[in-house]
Design an enzyme around this catalytic site. Structure first.
Site, mmCIF file in Angstrom:
data_model
loop_
_atom_site.group_PDB
_atom_site.id
_atom_site.type_symbol
_atom_site.label_atom_id
_atom_site.label_comp_id
_atom_site.label_asym_id
_atom_site.label_seq_id
_atom_site.Cartn_x
_atom_site.Cartn_y
_atom_site.Cartn_z
ATOM 1 N N GLU A 172 22.337 29.405 -6.301
ATOM 2 C CA GLU A 172 23.067 28.933 -7.483
ATOM 3 C C GLU A 172 22.344 27.665 -7.899
ATOM 4 O O GLU A 172 22.209 26.732 -7.097
ATOM 5 C CB GLU A 172 24.519 28.678 -7.090
ATOM 6 N N CYS B 154 26.716 21.177 -11.839
ATOM 7 C CA CYS B 154 25.807 22.104 -12.525
ATOM 8 C C CYS B 154 26.522 22.775 -13.679
ATOM 9 O O CYS B 154 25.895 23.233 -14.613
ATOM 10 C CB CYS B 154 25.262 23.127 -11.551
HETATM 11 C C1 UN1 Z 1 27.698 22.786 -8.947
HETATM 12 O O1 UN1 Z 1 27.987 21.828 -9.627
HETATM 13 O O2 UN1 Z 1 26.695 22.734 -8.194
HETATM 14 O O3 UN1 Z 1 33.060 25.162 -11.763
HETATM 15 C C2 UN1 Z 1 28.458 24.066 -8.932
HETATM 16 C C3 UN1 Z 1 32.669 24.085 -11.332
HETATM 17 C C4 UN1 Z 1 32.079 24.019 -9.951
HETATM 18 C C5 UN1 Z 1 30.601 23.925 -10.104
HETATM 19 C C6 UN1 Z 1 29.908 23.926 -8.820
HETATM 20 N N1 UN1 Z 1 32.457 25.145 -9.171
HETATM 21 O O4 UN1 Z 1 32.699 23.069 -11.989
#
Ligand code: UN1
Length: 484
Positions: free
Chosen positions: A245, A279
Site C-alpha cells: 500500500e 496516504c
Molecule cells: C496511510 O496513511 O498510510 O483511511 C494509510 C485512512 C487510513 C489511511 C492509512 N486508513 O485514512
C-alpha cells in the site's frame, strides 16, 4: 475522552514512560548500535532503540517458525491481544503522542483501528480453517500509523499462521516494541513474531532479499515499494507475494451543487488532520469556478480555527510532522511556491511543526510528488471540463482516495465510470477507512491490493489453493510503468 478517570489513566500512562527503550524482540540476543529517538513536538530525546544488524537479522531468520496452532487458538490469542491493547490505552496514547506526535483524536482512531484489525482478521482466519501459511513473512510498516498499520500487517500474517519478521519505521520503534510485547503476552510465540528495528539499507534490504522469505507486506512510499519489488524479483521464491500500500496524489472535486459548510469541514479534515500525514489525505482540491471565490474564503476561515500545537493538549487539531527532515522538505517546497500561497497559518517554533498551507495551482499536473504534510493545493475548473479534470487525475498514475461533493446523482456515476481509484468518497471526508466495513487500498502506483481490512486480504497471506483471488503480485505495480 474528557472524563476525569480517563484523563488520569492517560496521564499515568505518560508518567510511566520514562525511561523509554526498545530493543529487537527476537528469539536470540539483540545486537547492533543504539540510536536516540526524539519527541517531534519538543525535540527532546525520549528514549533510544537498539538497531538490529545483519547478524541479528540472520539469527531471526533461522529462529523463525510458522505458528503451528489450530486456527481457533490463533484467533483467540489475537483477540486477547486486542483486549490487552485496550487495557494499555493510556501508555499507548502517550507513546503515540511522544514518539509520533499524534494528537489525542488521532490516537483514539489509531488504537481503535489496531484493535479492529486484530479482531477482524481473527474472525476472517476462522472462516479459512484449511488455509496454509506462506512461511516467513516480512512486514515493513510506516511511522504515520505506527500502531494501526504495524498491527494490521502483523495480525493478517499471524492469523494465517505465518512466521513474521517485523521491521517498524525507524522513527517509531518504541510503539512497535510495546505492541509486540502485548502480542507476546497474549500468547503469540516468539518464534512466530520477531521485531527487528533498523534502517532500510540494513534491515529492510536483508528482510526483502533473503531467499528464505516467502512474502512481504509493505506500506510506505511508491519508490520503496518498487525497490522491494526489484529485490524480490531477483532473489525470492517465485510467486512470493508483495502486498503493498503506497502513495497517492489524492484529489477532491466540489461542484456548485455541493453544500458549502459540509464540503469545507470535509476538505479541512481530509487535508489537515494528522498534519496531512496520511496516504489517504487530500492533496489537490478542484472547486467549480462559480463557487470558488466564496468557498476558498470559507476554507481560509476554517483553517484559521485550527489549533496547531502540542499533541498532548485535547484541543489540538494539528500536531508536528514526524521529524526535522520532513519539516525541512515541506517548508522548502512551500518556499519554492511562495507566489502561489493563498493562506498560511502560524506554527510553533519548537519541534517540527509545519504551518498548514493553502496553495493555488492550475491543476493536479503541477504536483510533481506527494507532499506528506499539511499542504493543500486548490484549483478551479469549469463545469464543461469535468471529464478533463478526471483524466488529469487518472494521468498521475496514482489511485488511492478521491472525494466528490455533489448533489447530482448522475455525476457520481459519471465520476465512478471514468476515474481509476481505490477508495471513492461521496459527500464526506476522504480519510479514516473503517476496518471490515470499508476496506482500504489503491490502484495503479498506489498499491498492489487486495484491500486491507477487507475479505480478500488474508488470502494473500496463504499458500494459493484453487483459484487465485483477483490481482497477482506483479501486475498492478508493473502498471507502474506509468511514469510521469
Ligand atoms: C496511510 O496513511 O498510510 O483511511 C494509510 C485512512 C487510513 C489511511 C492509512 N486508513 O485514512
Amino acid at each position: 475522552l474528557s472524563d476525569d478517570k480517563t484523563l488520569a489513566r492517560i496521564e499515568n500512562g505518560r508518567k510511566s514512560l520514562a525511561p523509554l527503550q526498545a530493543t529487537p524482540l527476537t528469539v536470540g540476543e539483540a545486537t547492533g548500535g543504539a540510536v536516540d529517538l526524539r519527541n517531534p513536538a519538543t525535540g527532546e530525546v525520549i528514549g533510544s532503540v537498539v538497531q538490529a544488524d545483519q547478524d541479528c537479522v540472520a539469527r531471526a531468520m533461522s529462529d523463525a517458525a510458522i505458528w503451528d496452532a489450530p486456527v481457533t487458538e490463533r484467533a483467540a490469542i489475537l483477540r486477547k491481544a486486542a483486549d490487552l491493547y485496550e487495557r494499555d490505552f493510556g501508555v499507548i496514547f502517550a507513546l503515540l503522542a511522544r514518539e509520533a506526535g499524534k494528537t489525542q483524536l488521532d490516537a483514539v482512531g489509531e488504537l481503535r483501528e489496531a484493535v479492529d484489525f486484530l479482531r477482524y482478521y481473527a474472525g476472517e482466519a476462522e472462516r479459512r480453517p484449511d488455509a496454509l501459511p506462506l512461511g516467513r513473512v516480512t512486514a515493513i510498516s510506516p511511522w504515520n500509523f505506527p500502531l494501526a498499520i504495524f498491527t494490521g500487517q502483523i495480525a493478517a500474517a499471524l492469523a494465517m499462521g505465518n512466521a513474521v519478521l517485523a521491521k517498524p519505521a525507524e522513527q517509531t520503534p518504541l510503539i512497535a516494541a510495546h505492541a509486540v510485547a502485548l502480542l507476546h503476552e497474549a500468547g503469540v510465540p516468539r518464534s512466530a513474531l520477531q521485531l527487528l528495528p533498523g534502517d532500510g539499507p540494513t534491515v529492510g534490504a536483508a528482510l526483502t532479499s533473503d531467499p528464505r522469505i516467502d512474502g512481504v507486506v509493505f506500506t510506505g512510499s511508491t519508490e520503496t515499494a518498487k525497490r522491494i519489488q526489484r529485490a524480490m524479483a531477483k532473489n525470492l521464491t517465485p510467486g512470493a507475494p508483495l502486498i503493498a500500500e503506497t502513495g497517492g496524489l489524492n484529489a477532491m472535486i466540489v461542484d456548485s451543487t455541493a453544500l458549502p459548510e459540509q464540503a469545507v469541514r470535509d476538505i479541512v479534515a481530509s487535508a489537515f488532520q494528522s498534519a496531512g500525514q496520511r496516504c489517504s489525505a487530500l492533496r489537490c482540491l478542484y472547486v467549480q469556478e462559480d463557487i470558488a471565490p466564496a468557498l476558498i474564503e470559507m476554507i481560509k476561515g476554517a483553517m484559521d480555527e485550527l489549533a496547531v500545537g502540542d499533541p498532548w493538549e485535547l484541543a489540538t487539531d494539528v500536531g508536528p510532522v514526524i521529524d526535522r527532515e520532513a519539516k525541512t522538505q515541506i517548508d522548502a517546497y512551500v518556499a519554492g511556491r511562495s507566489a502561489q500561497v493563498l493562506h498560511r497559518l502560524k506554527a510553533p517554533n519548537a519541534g517540527t511543526f509545519v504551518a498548514p498551507t493553502l496553495i493555488e495551482v492550475a491543476g493536479i499536473e503541477e504536483l510533481e510528488r506527494e507532499i506528506f504534510g499539511p499542504v493543500l493545493h486548490v484549483a478551479t475548473y469549469k463545469a464543461r471540463d469535468l471529464d478533463k479534470v478526471i483524466d488529469a487525475i487518472n494521468a498521475t498514475g496514482y489511485g488511492l482516495t478521491f472525494g466528490l461533493h455533489t448533489r447530482i446523482d448522475d455525476r457520481v456515476q459519471q465520476v465512478c465510470d471514468r476515474l481509476h481509484v481505490g477508495n471513492l468518497y461521496v459527500n464526506r471526508n476522504q480519510i479514516g477507512a473503517i476496518v471490515g466495513s470499508q476496506p482500504f487500498g489503491g490502484e495503479g502506483l498506489s498499491g498492489t491490493g487486495p484491500k486491507a481490512g477487507g475479505p480478500c486480504y488474508l488470502d494473500r497471506f496463504a499458500t494459493p489453493q484453487g483459484p487465485q483471488v483477483a490481482g497477482t503480485w506483479e501486475a498492478p505495480m508493473d502498471a507502474a510503468a506509468i511514469q510521469r
